[in-house]
Design an enzyme around this catalytic site. Structure first.
Site, mmCIF file in Angstrom:
data_model
loop_
_atom_site.group_PDB
_atom_site.id
_atom_site.type_symbol
_atom_site.label_atom_id
_atom_site.label_comp_id
_atom_site.label_asym_id
_atom_site.label_seq_id
_atom_site.Cartn_x
_atom_site.Cartn_y
_atom_site.Cartn_z
ATOM 1 N N ASP A 116 -5.209 -2.648 0.451
ATOM 2 C CA ASP A 116 -4.292 -2.270 1.540
ATOM 3 C C ASP A 116 -3.128 -1.426 1.029
ATOM 4 O O ASP A 116 -2.689 -1.593 -0.113
ATOM 5 C CB ASP A 116 -3.754 -3.551 2.206
ATOM 6 C CG ASP A 116 -3.089 -3.254 3.537
ATOM 7 O OD1 ASP A 116 -3.304 -2.155 4.093
ATOM 8 O OD2 ASP A 116 -2.338 -4.118 4.024
ATOM 9 N N ASN A 162 -2.971 2.124 1.507
ATOM 10 C CA ASN A 162 -3.310 3.535 1.252
ATOM 11 C C ASN A 162 -2.523 4.476 2.168
ATOM 12 O O ASN A 162 -2.032 5.517 1.730
ATOM 13 C CB ASN A 162 -4.802 3.779 1.496
ATOM 14 C CG ASN A 162 -5.682 2.985 0.557
ATOM 15 O OD1 ASN A 162 -5.205 2.461 -0.435
ATOM 16 N ND2 ASN A 162 -6.961 2.900 0.861
ATOM 17 N N ARG A 208 0.364 3.961 3.734
ATOM 18 C CA ARG A 208 1.792 4.010 3.398
ATOM 19 C C ARG A 208 2.038 4.807 2.116
ATOM 20 O O ARG A 208 3.005 5.540 1.994
ATOM 21 C CB ARG A 208 2.363 2.595 3.270
ATOM 22 C CG ARG A 208 2.776 2.008 4.610
ATOM 23 C CD ARG A 208 2.953 0.526 4.533
ATOM 24 N NE ARG A 208 1.660 -0.152 4.491
ATOM 25 C CZ ARG A 208 1.497 -1.422 4.161
ATOM 26 N NH1 ARG A 208 2.547 -2.150 3.833
ATOM 27 N NH2 ARG A 208 0.301 -1.972 4.174
ATOM 28 N N ARG A 264 -3.055 10.689 5.667
ATOM 29 C CA ARG A 264 -3.497 9.336 5.286
ATOM 30 C C ARG A 264 -4.751 9.338 4.402
ATOM 31 O O ARG A 264 -4.906 8.505 3.513
ATOM 32 C CB ARG A 264 -3.766 8.507 6.549
ATOM 33 C CG ARG A 264 -2.502 8.132 7.311
ATOM 34 C CD ARG A 264 -2.855 7.357 8.582
ATOM 35 N NE ARG A 264 -3.582 6.137 8.274
ATOM 36 C CZ ARG A 264 -3.004 4.981 7.934
ATOM 37 N NH1 ARG A 264 -1.688 4.891 7.880
ATOM 38 N NH2 ARG A 264 -3.731 3.916 7.676
ATOM 39 N N ASN A 324 -11.365 -1.539 11.971
ATOM 40 C CA ASN A 324 -10.934 -0.214 11.504
ATOM 41 C C ASN A 324 -11.520 0.949 12.317
ATOM 42 O O ASN A 324 -11.070 2.086 12.193
ATOM 43 C CB ASN A 324 -11.263 -0.011 10.009
ATOM 44 C CG ASN A 324 -10.351 -0.784 9.089
ATOM 45 O OD1 ASN A 324 -10.730 -1.138 7.971
ATOM 46 N ND2 ASN A 324 -9.119 -1.069 9.525
ATOM 47 N N ARG A 379 -1.412 -11.794 4.802
ATOM 48 C CA ARG A 379 -2.421 -12.369 5.707
ATOM 49 C C ARG A 379 -3.804 -11.942 5.225
ATOM 50 O O ARG A 379 -3.927 -11.039 4.381
ATOM 51 C CB ARG A 379 -2.182 -11.895 7.149
ATOM 52 C CG ARG A 379 -2.141 -10.402 7.302
ATOM 53 C CD ARG A 379 -1.966 -9.957 8.755
ATOM 54 N NE ARG A 379 -1.755 -8.517 8.800
ATOM 55 C CZ ARG A 379 -0.567 -7.923 8.843
ATOM 56 N NH1 ARG A 379 0.539 -8.639 8.870
ATOM 57 N NH2 ARG A 379 -0.476 -6.601 8.865
HETATM 58 C C1 FPP Z 1 -6.299 -0.164 4.080
HETATM 59 O O1 FPP Z 1 -5.140 0.610 3.889
HETATM 60 C C2 FPP Z 1 -7.437 0.570 3.557
HETATM 61 C C3 FPP Z 1 -8.557 0.872 4.247
HETATM 62 C C4 FPP Z 1 -8.758 0.490 5.649
HETATM 63 C C5 FPP Z 1 -9.621 1.672 3.636
HETATM 64 C C6 FPP Z 1 -9.901 1.322 2.220
HETATM 65 C C7 FPP Z 1 -10.873 2.264 1.720
HETATM 66 C C8 FPP Z 1 -10.919 2.762 0.469
HETATM 67 C C9 FPP Z 1 -10.024 2.357 -0.613
HETATM 68 C C10 FPP Z 1 -11.967 3.744 0.116
HETATM 69 C C11 FPP Z 1 -13.282 3.054 0.154
HETATM 70 C C12 FPP Z 1 -14.162 3.657 -0.767
HETATM 71 C C13 FPP Z 1 -15.058 3.009 -1.505
HETATM 72 C C14 FPP Z 1 -15.713 3.800 -2.549
HETATM 73 C C15 FPP Z 1 -15.390 1.586 -1.362
HETATM 74 P P1 FPP Z 1 -4.360 1.153 5.156
HETATM 75 O O2 FPP Z 1 -4.918 2.490 5.495
HETATM 76 O O3 FPP Z 1 -4.419 0.152 6.250
HETATM 77 O O4 FPP Z 1 -2.931 1.306 4.597
HETATM 78 P P2 FPP Z 1 -1.576 1.128 5.432
HETATM 79 O O5 FPP Z 1 -1.507 -0.313 5.836
HETATM 80 O O6 FPP Z 1 -0.532 1.496 4.437
HETATM 81 O O7 FPP Z 1 -1.634 2.074 6.592
#
Ligand code: FPP
Length: 256
Positions: free
Chosen positions: A33, A35, A37, A46, A81, A210
């Site tokens: 989690d 990415n 931000r 994003r 998602n 959570r």
């Molecule tokens: C949550 O961060 C992240 C995700 C929903 C996607 C995670 C996916 C990857 C790391 C790439 C997957 C690739 C492979 C090779 C398995 P968020 O976007 O909710 O972050 P935020 O809460 O800061 O907005």
């Protein structure tokens, strides 16, 4: 990940400066989690955060195997998602596709190393070419047992439990099962994680405390470790810190 995902020997461990632990979790779950931000802080779109997040996934996967963790589950995409903008969904799927292509290319190497790749979640809704690769990779590595690497994609814990309940109800209706015989193992055996230990430790970076529908049934006794670090910035040292904390926890599983 994929190329180097293999438990290392004592010499390599020494050279890589990997500490020993008195107790290691058999199964570690990681909620990737933060990415979005991470990208926002840098005025980037994003998807750039997801690109960095995918790099961290490879790095921590390899490192966790080096440390000696035998089963890992990364939460890559939840059933919720799909509510995100299509552009972002496409970017995450593209990263996943790249990883699968890489894993197919390295299948011989992975086979030699005994890596089992499993995908947890509902394959309905995932692009067909990706599902084909998931099925192929999974079938090729299903008999491997040194390290199990699970990637949760289109995964939701409640959805998983509902599916299990539906299958049990069908068995009862068809006379294949007696209601009195339904126990906790009946449910466990119908989850995507069938045959795997429950996660001993779940790590969530990015400051959120959570579980967000991650391994809902399996996490009943998991130790939880949260960190403020955003996933793209998550390092090997952060992972070691989580393991050190786990080492100190007194797990009683309801006993005294
Ligand atoms: C949550 O961060 C992240 C995700 C929903 C996607 C995670 C996916 C990857 C790391 C790439 C997957 C690739 C492979 C090779 C398995 P968020 O976007 O909710 O972050 P935020 O809460 O800061 O907005």
């Amino acid at each position: 990940m994929g190329s180097n995902l293999l438990p290392i020997n004592a010499l390599e461990r020494n050279m890589k400066n990997i500490p020993e632990f008195s107790v290691l979790p058999k199964h570690v779950g990681i909620i990737m989690d933060g990415n979005g931000r991470w990208a926002k802080q840098r005025n980037l779109p994003r998807y750039k955060g997801h690109i960095e997040g995918a790099k961290t996934f490879r790095k921590i996967g390899e490192f966790a195997a080096d440390v000696g963790v035998k089963c890992l589950t990364f939460y890559a995409f939840s059933t919720e998602n799909w509510k995100r903008p299509q552009e972002e969904i496409d970017a995450i799927m593209a990263l996943f596709r790249d990883y699968l292509i890489e894993a197919e290319e390295r299948s011989a190497e992975n086979e030699e190393k005994g890596i089992q790749l499993r995908f947890l979640g509902d394959r309905k809704g995932i692009p067909e070419d990706i599902v084909a690769m998931m099925n192929h990779i999974e079938s090729m590595s299903s008999d491997k047992s040194k390290v199990v690497l699970n990637i949760a994609v289109n995964y939701g814990g409640r959805h998983e439990i509902a599916n299990a309940v539906r299958k049990i109800a069908e068995k009862v209706r068809n006379g294949e099962m007696d209601i009195c015989d339904i126990d906790e193992d009946t449910i466990s055996d119908l989850l995507y994680t069938k045959g795997l230990p429950d996660p001993d430790l779940i790590i969530r970076p990015s400051g959120e405390c959570r579980l967000s529908n991650f391994l809902t049934y399996q996490s009943a006794y998991s130790e939880l470790w949260f960190s403020d670090v955003l996933w793209p910035d998550f390092t090997e040292d952060d992972f070691l810190e989580a393991l050190r904390e786990f080492e100190k926890r007194n797990r009683r599983f309801g006993g005294v």
